[in-house]
Design a protein around this motif. Structure first.
Motif, PDB file in Angstrom:
ATOM      1  N   SER A  68       0.849  -1.181   0.000  1.00  0.00           N
ATOM      2  CA  SER A  68       0.000   0.000   0.000  1.00  0.00           C
ATOM      3  C   SER A  68       0.890   1.238   0.000  1.00  0.00           C
ATOM      4  O   SER A  68       2.013   1.217   0.508  1.00  0.00           O
ATOM      5  CB  SER A  68      -0.920   0.014   1.223  1.00  0.00           C
ATOM      6  OG  SER A  68      -0.164   0.249   2.402  1.00  0.00           O
TER       7      SER A  68
ATOM      8  N   GLY B 281      -3.983   3.713  -4.164  1.00  0.00           N
ATOM      9  CA  GLY B 281      -3.588   3.225  -2.854  1.00  0.00           C
ATOM     10  C   GLY B 281      -2.605   2.088  -2.849  1.00  0.00           C
ATOM     11  O   GLY B 281      -2.164   1.664  -1.776  1.00  0.00           O
ATOM     12  N   VAL B 282      -2.217   1.562  -4.011  1.00  0.00           N
ATOM     13  CA  VAL B 282      -1.316   0.421  -4.086  1.00  0.00           C
ATOM     14  C   VAL B 282      -0.213   0.718  -5.102  1.00  0.00           C
ATOM     15  O   VAL B 282      -0.481   1.284  -6.168  1.00  0.00           O
ATOM     16  CB  VAL B 282      -2.056  -0.872  -4.501  1.00  0.00           C
ATOM     17  CG1 VAL B 282      -1.112  -2.067  -4.460  1.00  0.00           C
ATOM     18  CG2 VAL B 282      -3.247  -1.122  -3.592  1.00  0.00           C
TER      19      VAL B 282
ATOM     20  N   HIS C  33      -4.553  -6.244  -0.821  1.00  0.00           N
ATOM     21  CA  HIS C  33      -4.915  -5.038  -1.541  1.00  0.00           C
ATOM     22  C   HIS C  33      -5.908  -5.282  -2.674  1.00  0.00           C
ATOM     23  O   HIS C  33      -6.227  -4.361  -3.412  1.00  0.00           O
ATOM     24  CB  HIS C  33      -3.649  -4.385  -2.114  1.00  0.00           C
ATOM     25  CG  HIS C  33      -2.568  -4.191  -1.103  1.00  0.00           C
ATOM     26  ND1 HIS C  33      -1.356  -4.853  -1.165  1.00  0.00           N
ATOM     27  CD2 HIS C  33      -2.531  -3.449   0.022  1.00  0.00           C
ATOM     28  CE1 HIS C  33      -0.620  -4.505  -0.134  1.00  0.00           C
ATOM     29  NE2 HIS C  33      -1.301  -3.657   0.606  1.00  0.00           N
TER      30      HIS C  33
END
Length: 235
Positions: free
Chosen positions: A17, A108-109, A214
């Motif tokens: 992340s 976000g990743v 994720h």
């Protein structure tokens, strides 16, 4: 070369992340060049700036692990082979021309890779919005398209092919215009969460991974077998 030596020289791939990357004590915008900071500032939303920064930090962490050097001493640059500008294009380490790097970020990743052999990585959220399959007919070979359309989860199947093909672009084996001529239909489309799936395409080693934490599809490709490493745990 012994098996141990091969493993030590294998390209390194990391996925995390964006927040986990930036929690590292040595991480932060201070690692970025002025050009990178300028590019980060162009994002309208803070989330975009965070993802960009984390991706550019993670690729440095991969290279630092590969070279066994401090991350703060690594300079990352990019240059477009078509227009010559330095604010986009394939990333590289000016001070380490023998090291190949690649990075990718989604919401976000982030994913990154570094190796003494060419390496390409891509990551996409499995739950991302929109329909990736809207471009399927432009980027898939006929046999691939048939597999995707017959799959019980066509979006998931297309996403797996997409990250593989993006990795091939990043390693220089394909372009957006030639993706439809790259046929990966012989490779499995299902990659369950857990251990990475390894396969071959011509002379290349492919690593596919479904990251359960994720909800992301990850692909890495190199002329040597890549290995996933953990670079974000804070001790």
């Amino acid at each position: 070369m012994t098996t141990e030596a091969q493993e030590q020289s294998a390209p390194l791939v990391a996925v995390a992340s964006a927040d986990a990357v930036l929690r590292r004590p040595e991480a932060g915008e201070h690692l970025l060049t002025a050009m990178e900071r300028e590019r980060a500032a162009r994002f309208r939303h803070e989330s975009g700036r965070t993802d960009f920064t984390a991706g550019h930090v993670l690729v440095r962490l991969c290279a630092a692990r590969l070279l066994d050097v401090p991350v703060a001493g690594l300079v990352l640059a990019q240059q477009c082979p078509d227009c010559g500008l330095a604010d986009h294009g394939k990333p590289y380490l000016p001070d380490h021309p023998g090291v190949h790097v690649s990075l990718s970020h989604t919401r976000g990743v982030v994913a990154a890779g570094a190796g003494f052999q060419p390496v390409g990585v891509d990551v996409e959220l499995s739950t991302r919005g929109g329909s990736l399959s809207s471009v399927a007919r432009r980027v898939l070979a006929p046999a691939e398209l048939a597999l995707v359309e017959a799959d019980p989860e066509p979006e998931r199947a297309f996403l797996r092919l997409w990250v593989r093909k993006e990795s091939l672009i990043k390693i220089g084996r394909a372009t957006l215009d030639t993706l439809g001529r790259v046929d990966l239909s012989a490779l499995p489309l299902t990659v369950p969460p857990g251990a990475p799936l390894r396969s071959r395409y011509e002379d290349l080693h492919l690593l596919d991974w479904t990251d359960p934490e994720h909800a992301a599809a990850v692909a890495a490709v190199s002329t040597a077998p890549p290995r996933i490493v953990e670079l974000t745990a804070v001790g």
